[in-house]
Design a protein around this motif. Structure first.
Motif, PDB file in Angstrom:
ATOM      1  N   THR A  34      26.990  49.329  93.983  1.00  0.00           N
ATOM      2  CA  THR A  34      26.444  48.000  93.697  1.00  0.00           C
ATOM      3  C   THR A  34      26.817  47.038  94.813  1.00  0.00           C
ATOM      4  O   THR A  34      27.851  47.206  95.454  1.00  0.00           O
ATOM      5  CB  THR A  34      27.009  47.388  92.388  1.00  0.00           C
ATOM      6  OG1 THR A  34      28.420  47.473  92.425  1.00  0.00           O
ATOM      7  CG2 THR A  34      26.457  48.033  91.149  1.00  0.00           C
ATOM      8  N   GLU A  37      27.002  40.501  93.022  1.00  0.00           N
ATOM      9  CA  GLU A  37      25.969  39.482  92.851  1.00  0.00           C
ATOM     10  C   GLU A  37      26.121  38.326  93.845  1.00  0.00           C
ATOM     11  O   GLU A  37      25.146  37.870  94.428  1.00  0.00           O
ATOM     12  CB  GLU A  37      26.083  38.955  91.410  1.00  0.00           C
ATOM     13  CG  GLU A  37      24.807  38.394  90.865  1.00  0.00           C
ATOM     14  CD  GLU A  37      24.988  37.956  89.420  1.00  0.00           C
ATOM     15  OE1 GLU A  37      25.655  38.665  88.650  1.00  0.00           O
ATOM     16  OE2 GLU A  37      24.458  36.885  89.093  1.00  0.00           O
ATOM     17  N   MET A 218      18.206  45.403  97.353  1.00  0.00           N
ATOM     18  CA  MET A 218      16.872  45.318  96.741  1.00  0.00           C
ATOM     19  C   MET A 218      16.421  46.697  96.260  1.00  0.00           C
ATOM     20  O   MET A 218      15.756  46.828  95.231  1.00  0.00           O
ATOM     21  CB  MET A 218      15.852  44.768  97.739  1.00  0.00           C
ATOM     22  CG  MET A 218      16.037  43.314  98.102  1.00  0.00           C
ATOM     23  SD  MET A 218      15.915  42.212  96.699  1.00  0.00           S
ATOM     24  CE  MET A 218      14.212  42.403  96.284  1.00  0.00           C
ATOM     25  N   VAL A 221      18.194  47.353  93.020  1.00  0.00           N
ATOM     26  CA  VAL A 221      17.611  46.558  91.937  1.00  0.00           C
ATOM     27  C   VAL A 221      16.243  47.112  91.535  1.00  0.00           C
ATOM     28  O   VAL A 221      15.954  47.286  90.344  1.00  0.00           O
ATOM     29  CB  VAL A 221      17.495  45.069  92.375  1.00  0.00           C
ATOM     30  CG1 VAL A 221      16.701  44.277  91.358  1.00  0.00           C
ATOM     31  CG2 VAL A 221      18.871  44.454  92.538  1.00  0.00           C
ATOM     32  N   ARG A 224      16.702  50.524  89.725  1.00  0.00           N
ATOM     33  CA  ARG A 224      17.204  50.385  88.345  1.00  0.00           C
ATOM     34  C   ARG A 224      16.136  49.781  87.439  1.00  0.00           C
ATOM     35  O   ARG A 224      15.991  50.183  86.284  1.00  0.00           O
ATOM     36  CB  ARG A 224      18.485  49.543  88.334  1.00  0.00           C
ATOM     37  CG  ARG A 224      19.633  50.334  88.922  1.00  0.00           C
ATOM     38  CD  ARG A 224      20.974  49.647  88.879  1.00  0.00           C
ATOM     39  NE  ARG A 224      21.948  50.546  89.500  1.00  0.00           N
ATOM     40  CZ  ARG A 224      22.811  50.194  90.435  1.00  0.00           C
ATOM     41  NH1 ARG A 224      22.854  48.953  90.855  1.00  0.00           N
ATOM     42  NH2 ARG A 224      23.641  51.073  90.943  1.00  0.00           N
ATOM     43  N   GLY A 225      15.382  48.806  88.004  1.00  0.00           N
ATOM     44  CA  GLY A 225      14.296  48.210  87.222  1.00  0.00           C
ATOM     45  C   GLY A 225      13.247  49.250  86.861  1.00  0.00           C
ATOM     46  O   GLY A 225      12.782  49.321  85.724  1.00  0.00           O
ATOM     47  N   GLU A 228      14.537  51.696  84.191  1.00  0.00           N
ATOM     48  CA  GLU A 228      14.615  51.135  82.840  1.00  0.00           C
ATOM     49  C   GLU A 228      13.244  50.841  82.244  1.00  0.00           C
ATOM     50  O   GLU A 228      13.074  50.825  81.038  1.00  0.00           O
ATOM     51  CB  GLU A 228      15.469  49.855  82.838  1.00  0.00           C
ATOM     52  CG  GLU A 228      16.957  50.164  82.895  1.00  0.00           C
ATOM     53  CD  GLU A 228      17.802  48.942  83.214  1.00  0.00           C
ATOM     54  OE1 GLU A 228      17.291  47.816  83.105  1.00  0.00           O
ATOM     55  OE2 GLU A 228      18.982  49.120  83.574  1.00  0.00           O
TER      56      GLU A 228
END
Lengths: 327, 103
Positions: A34, A37, A218, A221, A224-225, A228
């Protein structure tokens, strides 16, 4: 065709794309990699600051002319118009409801600043100069699509959803990304080449490295998007996520050629018209159109269109722009 | 030690609605609340995690308020006016506080 293929291979093997792919793969493999943030936020601020300032300095060097104003106007019109094209296409290609189709359409009228940054980097690597004010065009194209989507809802949906509540437009126009991008652009215009020389070691040399790390995030992200929300990606939607950027880019191509922009400028206009928002518009849609399903529009713009533009779209736009402008 | 009865209201709502909610609460006379980040969860729309979000659009926050029972209806009316169309959970539980004059 060979040109596009060679360019696509070159682009696919560039560090920025490979880091993006690494992020995607890590996410698919369920790695615990990761990017914190706050680090991701810091990098995005850096990229906006750098791209805005360099654009402003370029405008200072070349002067302000009528083409700048016409380009801004063209960007504004495209951002208003593209959602109508996307909405029509969605209604034909997918079984999305009016609400979901309008919400998705808003994303495709707006822009992805990261795609723009990546396209700028590719154009520079290909030796193409572009108009510095394309940064300002990007900022102008961020918000109008939201109004188009709300108009579509008002026109085609009788349930009364989709409200432009007081303060929302101001919130969109003053969102941090736009303020920093436009602010840096103006400071670049004011300080010009001299200002750029002073901070070049900070905003020029490290730019590619930061962009690589940002695209790694990116990729994580987006991966993972996608993981899911894979259930929402029906074939028609998936196809739309790749066809719409190509159609959008043709509008950008027309605008760029009509305005007589440089090859790099035409390519950037195509990229802006082809890209889809995944930061400003989703937030606006959650406020104005909460009935729309966020996993559809976020997965499409971030999980399908963003990777498509990054890997195949940008080389295609570059090749077409070069071919049609004789660069 | 002497304690006083109060109501603890927890509103989990989309991060983009946070400012609208807290403004509505203040307008309704709620003088104190705490906003907490939400890391992830699961609901009718499936599982989600803050890790996979690129913007505030996908994030959630939790707003916690403790009020006297006579202020509860005002608070709930204000909260409902904001959360009605949005994803979120509103829960109310009885609690006890040490310094009643602060609520």
């Amino acid at each position: 065709m060979d040109g596009i293929f060679a360019l696509a291979v070159d682009n696919l093997l560039s560090p920025i794309i490979l880091f993006f792919a690494l992020g995607l793969l890590a996410a698919f493999a369920r790695s615990d990699l990761t990017v914190p943030e706050s680090v991701a936020k810091g990098m995005s601020l850096y990229l906006l600051f750098a791209i805005g300032f360099k654009g402003g300095a370029s405008v200072a060097a070349h002067g302000i002319d009528a083409t700048l104003l016409l380009s801004l106007l063209a960007g504004l019109i495209l951002s208003f118009v593209l959602p109508f094209v996307a909405f029509t296409l969605l209604r034909v290609m997918t079984g999305l409801s009016v609400t979901d189709a309008a919400a998705v359409a808003a994303h495709y009228g707006s822009i992805s600043i990261v795609t723009f940054v990546a396209a700028t980097s590719v154009a520079t690597s290909a030796g193409l100069n572009s108009e510095g004010y394309m940064v300002a065009v990007a900022a102008v194209m961020e918000a109008p699509a939201i109004l188009s989507a709300l108009w579509l809802i008002a026109r085609y949906d009788s349930s009364g959803s989709g409200k432009m509540e007081a303060g929302l437009l101001q919130e969109i126009l003053l969102n941090g990304s736009i303020v920093l991008l436009v602010g840096s652009f103006l400071i670049g215009v004011i300080t010009g080449a001299e200002g750029l020389a002073k901070i070049a070691p900070f905003i020029v040399s490290p730019f590619q490295g930061v962009l690589c790390l940002f695209l790694l995030d990116m990729g994580l992200v987006a991966g993972r998007g996608l993981r899911e929300a894979r259930d929402v990606l029906r074939p028609g939607l998936f196809l739309f996520g790749m066809v719409m950027p190509l159609i959008g880019s043709m509008f950008g191509l027309g605008a760029g050629l009509l305005l007589g922009l440089s090859p790099g400028g035409v390519m950037l206009f195509m990229t802006l018209s082809a890209s889809a928002s995944y930061i400003a518009v989703p937030a606006a849609m959650r406020v104005a159109l909460p009935e729309a399903n966020p996993s559809i529009y976020l997965t499409l713009s971030l999980g399908v269109t963003f990777p498509f533009n990054l890997t195949l779209g940008i080389p295609i736009y570059l090749t077409i722009a070069q071919a049609l402008t004789g660069a | 030690m002497q304690t006083h009865k109060a109501k603890r209201v927890e509103i989990t709502i989309e991060a983009v609605m946070e400012r609208r909610l807290t403004t509505a609460l203040v307008t309704a006379g709620v003088t104190g609340f705490t906003v907490l980040p939400v890391l992830g969860g699961s609901g009718r729309s499936g599982q989600w995690s803050r890790e996979g979000q690129v913007s505030r659009a996908g994030g959630m926050v939790s707003v916690v308020c403790i009020v006297r029972a006579d202020k509860l209806d005002n608070l709930l009316d204000a909260a409902f006016s904001v959360v009605e169309r949005h994803i979120g959970v509103v829960s109310v539980v009885d609690c006890e506080v040490l310094r009643a004059e602060r609520f």
